[in-house]
Design a protein around this motif. Structure first.
Motif, short mmCIF file in Angstrom:
data_model
loop_
_atom_site.label_atom_id
_atom_site.label_comp_id
_atom_site.label_asym_id
_atom_site.label_seq_id
_atom_site.Cartn_x
_atom_site.Cartn_y
_atom_site.Cartn_z
N GLY A 58 -4.78 38.03 -74.16
CA GLY A 58 -5.19 39.12 -75.05
C GLY A 58 -4.07 40.13 -75.28
N TRP A 59 -2.84 39.66 -75.24
CA TRP A 59 -1.66 40.54 -75.38
C TRP A 59 -1.66 41.16 -76.77
N MET A 60 -1.87 42.45 -76.82
CA MET A 60 -2.01 43.14 -78.09
C MET A 60 -0.82 42.94 -79.01
N ARG A 61 0.36 42.89 -78.42
CA ARG A 61 1.58 42.75 -79.22
C ARG A 61 1.59 41.46 -80.03
N LYS A 62 0.84 40.44 -79.58
CA LYS A 62 0.85 39.14 -80.25
C LYS A 62 -0.38 38.92 -81.13
N MET A 63 -1.15 39.96 -81.38
CA MET A 63 -2.28 39.86 -82.29
C MET A 63 -1.85 40.17 -83.71
N PHE A 92 -4.32 46.88 -84.24
CA PHE A 92 -4.62 48.30 -84.40
C PHE A 92 -6.00 48.63 -83.83
N LYS A 93 -7.00 47.78 -84.12
CA LYS A 93 -8.35 48.00 -83.61
C LYS A 93 -8.39 47.89 -82.09
N ALA A 94 -7.66 46.92 -81.54
CA ALA A 94 -7.64 46.73 -80.09
C ALA A 94 -6.99 47.90 -79.38
N VAL A 95 -5.87 48.36 -79.90
CA VAL A 95 -5.18 49.50 -79.30
C VAL A 95 -6.05 50.75 -79.40
N TRP A 112 -8.30 46.63 -67.95
CA TRP A 112 -8.39 45.73 -69.11
C TRP A 112 -7.42 46.17 -70.20
N GLY A 113 -7.46 47.44 -70.53
CA GLY A 113 -6.55 47.96 -71.55
C GLY A 113 -5.10 47.86 -71.14
N GLN A 114 -4.81 48.16 -69.89
CA GLN A 114 -3.43 48.12 -69.40
C GLN A 114 -2.88 46.70 -69.41
N TRP A 115 -3.69 45.74 -68.95
CA TRP A 115 -3.21 44.35 -68.87
C TRP A 115 -3.00 43.76 -70.25
N ASP A 117 -10.12 30.87 -85.72
CA ASP A 117 -10.52 32.17 -86.26
C ASP A 117 -10.74 33.20 -85.15
N ASP A 118 -10.11 32.98 -83.99
CA ASP A 118 -10.23 33.91 -82.86
C ASP A 118 -9.09 34.93 -82.95
N ASP A 119 -9.43 36.20 -83.06
CA ASP A 119 -8.41 37.25 -83.16
C ASP A 119 -7.81 37.62 -81.81
N ILE A 120 -8.46 37.23 -80.72
CA ILE A 120 -7.97 37.59 -79.39
C ILE A 120 -7.17 36.45 -78.77
N ALA A 121 -7.78 35.27 -78.70
CA ALA A 121 -7.09 34.08 -78.17
C ALA A 121 -6.47 33.33 -79.35
#
Length: 305
Positions: free
Chosen positions: A155-160, A166-169, A205-208, A242-246
């Motif tokens: 779930g690495w935000m940088r790779k979404m 933006f929504k995840a952050v 969760w947010g930090q990881w 169509d998975d935005d996280i994985a």
């Protein structure tokens, strides 16, 4: 191209023969978890299966799938992590559980419980999202014959993709931390991220997810608690197009954390299985049971392509 399996969902009469048994699992630190055990119907066709839920998802979400899997000949255990669902004790704001403990304590205890109950030397771990991300925290990881990660990634935000990043952050790094200060727990439900969580779970969760590498962040500079390099369990990750996280990049980020493990991935296109969408959560819904035979094939270690 993926082709739908010809395996059939059992009849209602067959499924009705499998009644979930409410069980209690005691962790090494004394915390008691609640779960459900389903005994294999008829001949035991394969290894027992431990279903480890996604973050903020209660065990009941998986019970229909667990019942179907028991009808395929597997003993099955599903449980709630500390602070979640039936395992929550008292007020959520008083719960001091951490995401690290979900791996180091809860998954470890659930695995040991299923090994003891089944009398088998190993089990298959079906980990949904976070449930498939923490193998490197388990000192008993060698008792897992195979890890089937469903929608499992860091779930690495940088790779979404930018819009979802933006929504995840905003949700995990801004709204949830601020809400935690006010409420005393992580109000993840208000931003569509499952059940509300213990405060420390929400923070980690947010930090990881911001850092990448997921559970490696829990044991950085703690080599005696870090089993990532020692994991040699075969890993299969199934994720949806169509998975935005994985996605392809975040799945790869997870797999790199187990450098010695044999690995394979399968990117699933929903329309090739007669589905309009699949995303991150729908794999285990009864409405999406067309995916269950594919998960069962991964559990058995069959070729997927």
């Amino acid at each position: 191209m993926n082709t739908p399996s010809t395996a059939q969902v059992p009849s209602q009469a067959t499924a009705a023969n499998t009644q979930p048994e409410r069980v209690e699992i005691t962790c090494a630190d004394g915390v008691r978890l609640q779960g459900h055990f389903l005994q294999a119907v008829g001949h035991t066709a394969g290894l027992p299966v431990l279903i480890s839920p996604a973050t903020g998802v209660k065990q009941h979400f998986y019970l229909r799938f667990a019942t179907w899997l028991a009808a395929q000949g597997h003993d099955v255990l599903v449980f709630d992590y500390r602070g979640i669902g039936l395992s929550r004790q008292g007020r959520l704001k008083d719960c001091r559980a951490t995401l690290t403990e979900w791996g180091q304590q809860d998954q470890v205890a659930a695995l040991d419980w299923l090994l003891q109950r089944s009398g088998r030397p190993q089990v298959v771990l079906v980990g949904h999202s976070a449930g498939g991300q923490m193998m490197g925290l388990l000192p008993n990881h060698h008792r897992v014959s195979r890890l089937v990660g469903v929608a499992a990634s860091t779930g690495w935000m940088r790779k979404m993709r930018p819009a979802f990043r933006f929504k995840a952050v905003l949700g995990l790094r801004c709204i949830v931390p601020l809400g935690t200060l006010v409420k005393g727990y992580a109000p993840t439900a208000m931003v569509g991220l499952g059940e509300n969580l213990p405060a420390a779970v929400g923070r980690q969760w947010g930090q990881w997810c911001a850092a990448g590498g997921y559970a490696t962040n829990a044991v950085r500079h703690l080599p005696e608690q870090d089993f990532h390099a020692a994991v040699r369990t075969p890993v299969t990750v199934l994720y949806a197009a169509d998975d935005d996280i994985a996605n392809t990049a975040t799945v790869a980020d997870l797999l790199r954390t187990w450098p010695a493990a044999p690995k394979q991935t399968l990117r699933v296109t929903p329309t090739e299985h007669g589905l309009k969408a699949l995303g991150h959560l729908d794999w285990f819904r009864q409405s999406h049971q067309a995916m269950w035979p594919l998960i069962a094939r991964a559990i058995r270690g069959d070729a997927l392509v």
